[in-house]
Design a protein around this motif. Sequence first.
Motif, short mmCIF file in Angstrom:
data_model
loop_
_atom_site.label_atom_id
_atom_site.label_comp_id
_atom_site.label_asym_id
_atom_site.label_seq_id
_atom_site.Cartn_x
_atom_site.Cartn_y
_atom_site.Cartn_z
N ASN A 94 0.99 -1.32 -0.04
CA ASN A 94 0.03 0.11 0.03
C ASN A 94 0.89 1.37 -0.16
O ASN A 94 1.75 1.48 0.83
N PRO A 95 0.73 2.13 -1.08
CA PRO A 95 1.74 3.03 -1.13
C PRO A 95 1.45 3.99 0.04
O PRO A 95 2.42 4.76 0.70
N ASP A 96 0.31 4.09 0.66
CA ASP A 96 0.07 5.07 1.80
C ASP A 96 0.82 4.76 2.91
O ASP A 96 1.07 5.43 3.93
N LEU A 97 1.29 3.45 3.01
CA LEU A 97 1.98 2.96 4.25
C LEU A 97 3.62 3.13 4.08
O LEU A 97 4.39 2.48 4.94
N ILE A 98 4.26 3.40 2.89
CA ILE A 98 5.28 3.56 2.49
C ILE A 98 6.08 4.80 2.95
O ILE A 98 5.58 5.90 2.97
N THR A 99 7.08 4.38 3.90
CA THR A 99 7.81 5.77 4.30
C THR A 99 9.16 5.68 4.05
O THR A 99 9.77 4.92 3.09
N ALA A 100 10.07 6.62 4.23
CA ALA A 100 11.40 6.77 3.90
C ALA A 100 12.35 5.60 4.55
O ALA A 100 13.39 5.33 4.13
N ASP A 101 11.88 5.05 5.45
CA ASP A 101 12.60 3.91 6.02
C ASP A 101 12.11 2.54 5.53
O ASP A 101 12.82 1.68 6.09
N SER A 102 10.99 2.52 4.89
CA SER A 102 10.38 1.15 4.15
C SER A 102 11.82 0.65 3.27
O SER A 102 12.49 1.42 2.34
N PRO A 103 12.04 -0.52 3.32
CA PRO A 103 12.92 -1.25 2.30
C PRO A 103 12.39 -1.50 1.12
O PRO A 103 12.05 -2.61 0.67
N ILE A 104 11.99 -0.20 0.31
CA ILE A 104 11.55 -0.40 -0.82
C ILE A 104 12.77 -0.20 -2.09
O ILE A 104 13.57 0.70 -1.73
N PRO A 105 12.89 -1.10 -2.93
CA PRO A 105 14.04 -0.77 -4.08
C PRO A 105 13.41 0.50 -4.80
O PRO A 105 12.46 0.97 -4.89
N PHE A 106 14.75 1.35 -5.25
CA PHE A 106 14.49 2.29 -5.94
C PHE A 106 16.09 2.71 -6.61
O PHE A 106 17.02 2.22 -6.15
N ASN A 107 15.96 3.32 -7.66
CA ASN A 107 17.22 3.81 -8.38
C ASN A 107 17.94 4.93 -7.71
O ASN A 107 17.57 6.19 -7.87
N VAL A 108 19.12 4.71 -6.94
CA VAL A 108 19.88 5.80 -6.49
C VAL A 108 20.49 6.76 -7.62
O VAL A 108 20.56 7.94 -7.44
N ARG A 109 20.65 6.25 -8.73
CA ARG A 109 21.02 7.09 -9.92
C ARG A 109 19.93 7.90 -10.24
O ARG A 109 20.37 9.33 -10.53
N LYS A 110 18.74 7.58 -10.08
CA LYS A 110 17.66 8.53 -10.62
C LYS A 110 17.73 9.51 -9.66
O LYS A 110 17.27 10.76 -9.63
N LEU A 111 18.06 9.06 -8.08
CA LEU A 111 17.97 10.11 -6.93
C LEU A 111 18.78 11.21 -7.51
O LEU A 111 18.50 12.50 -7.20
N TRP A 112 19.86 10.78 -7.60
CA TRP A 112 20.97 12.01 -8.07
C TRP A 112 20.65 12.74 -9.46
O TRP A 112 20.90 13.97 -9.18
N HIS A 113 20.19 12.13 -10.05
CA HIS A 113 19.84 12.75 -11.19
C HIS A 113 18.52 13.88 -10.93
O HIS A 113 18.83 15.05 -11.63
N LYS A 114 17.92 13.28 -10.40
CA LYS A 114 16.73 14.55 -9.98
C LYS A 114 17.30 15.61 -9.02
O LYS A 114 16.82 16.74 -9.40
N MET A 115 18.17 15.44 -8.21
CA MET A 115 18.82 16.48 -7.45
C MET A 115 19.54 17.33 -8.06
O MET A 115 19.61 18.36 -8.05
N ASN A 116 20.43 16.76 -9.30
CA ASN A 116 21.10 17.45 -10.20
C ASN A 116 20.10 18.38 -11.06
O ASN A 116 20.47 19.64 -11.34
#
Length: 588
Positions: free
Chosen positions: A269-291
């Motif tokens: 449930n997306p409403d239960l996902i927090t920054a602490d949840s062990p959910i995969p994401f692309n860290v390079r996409k994180l950098w790209h968004k910040m840049n």
Amino acid sequence: MRTDATYLGIIIRVDSNAVEVELSNDIPSAAPIINGRLYKIGQIGTFVKMPMGNITIYGIVSSVSNRPINSDDDGTKNFIAGSRFLSVQLVGEKIGDSEFEKGVGTYPTINDEVHLVIEKDLFDIYGEKNIGSIEIGKHSSSENLSVYVDTHNLILRHCGILGSTGSGKSNTTVSLLKAILTDYQGSRIILVDPHGEYASAFPDANVLKIGHAHKPLHIPFWLMNFDELAYFLVGADQRDDQKVEYRLFRELVTKLKKENFKLKSGDVNPDLITADSPIPFNVRKLWHKMNWLLNASFSVTPKDEQTEVTAKEVNAGNYDQLIPATFEPYALTNAAPFKSKHIEYYSYEKKLLSRLRDSRYDFLFNPGDYKDENSSKDLHNLLSDWVGSEKKLAILDLSGVPFEVLDITIGLITRFVYDSMFWGRHESYTGKNRPLLLAYEEAHTYLGKNEKNSYSKAAVEKVFKEGRKFGVGALVISQRPSEISETILAQIGTLIALRLTNSGDQSIVKSSAPDNLNSLMDLLPSLRVGEAVIAGEAIKIPSRVRLKLNYPRPTSEDPKLVECWTKSHESDAESYKTVVTKIREQKI
């Protein structure tokens, strides 16, 4: 009876936990032979017994003197000339035909007899092996007497193997783990091995190693909670939680995780996902968004809403290849395109890019089939590799982990395993229904008592404090107990102490010994290699034990110095190229 061959003397003084014995002058020899076996009277650490009707009280010899110790009313000690005297610490009692029990309910009195404990008495104390115990070694005073420890208390009340370099810690660890694996077909053990020493001793184990071609150890970075992630990626910690960039960074991570709620292990449930949840994401996409937010130019002023719609993007770049997006140059005057107002990520973006480009962290950022939301495997596969495989022992070889991230890596492993046991505590195949032992080699290097922001220490301390309730036991192995967290030492239920020569380490072990039996702990500097004092909840009576030498052995043994130095060796500058390459690549 005073005519028995085992008779030693009488009690002349009784304290709350000790008695003093005057040896009889009628003893024919200091080394009597009883039932064909030689015994030595007055050996430190040996047992004596005090029969009182159907009660037999047992004690351990702590000192030998030719003068008894007597205290005046003012507390000063006076020495009275006499013959031979033993100081004995009381350890337990046996009532009738019942089993030996720790502690003393009825104390001996003045003039009660004291007898030598012979091999038959030791068998009565230690009993026979049963389904709830494992053999840990042989008693130091009898090669025929096996010493058993209670498996339940050993694991779930936690244990420690402590000893100086060369005292036999690695061999003791192998003996203990092999005994568990041999006796229990459903056992589960994870051995955290920072130096990669134990694979040779367990050829049938499930060995997972960083960077290995066939059995790689995968530790995906997105397993970290937000505090760990922020510290590892951008060097921020909880003290920064009032800063704007820290809060925005949390929101950005949460947003990326919520986009990936459809997962291989099951939708979340997306409403239960927090920054602490062990959910995969692309860290390079994180950098790209910040840049992108830092360098974008827009058709509207910073006072207006600067979004992707109003951005003056020329090229989207490629986040997988760390190629940033490009934009129309912003005007130096008050005209379009306008400079981005998102300057908060300035320091974070540079730190994250530096981390991504550092090949030492590839095992975290590129964990094979666990890389991101598009990968073929999820955490259920990881748990199966670590604790669900047919092999009962998993060795996590961390020899390829940079020291800078060893702390977070071990903390991550510990927390993930603990969480799996906590949330699976009612499942039939894990949790309380199939307990697990976590063993930590070289514990002092990452569980130090002076480490204030140690993620591994926090995770392991939680296991020691709460793991028992959810089926998680822990074993720490260390040569410097004085450097280990006091919380961890206080929770060790069974102590296996080998030779310790450092006075600071000795005092820590003595104060941490569950039975507070200092007479045995005083033997630590004089123990032989492969010999240990075992005390605590898992053993019926504190004992001095010899452990067998195991083959094959861990690779932690000393090199054969004399043999190596008696050979001639030829080498030149070219020979050391391989060594230098390994130093630079940090690979064996």
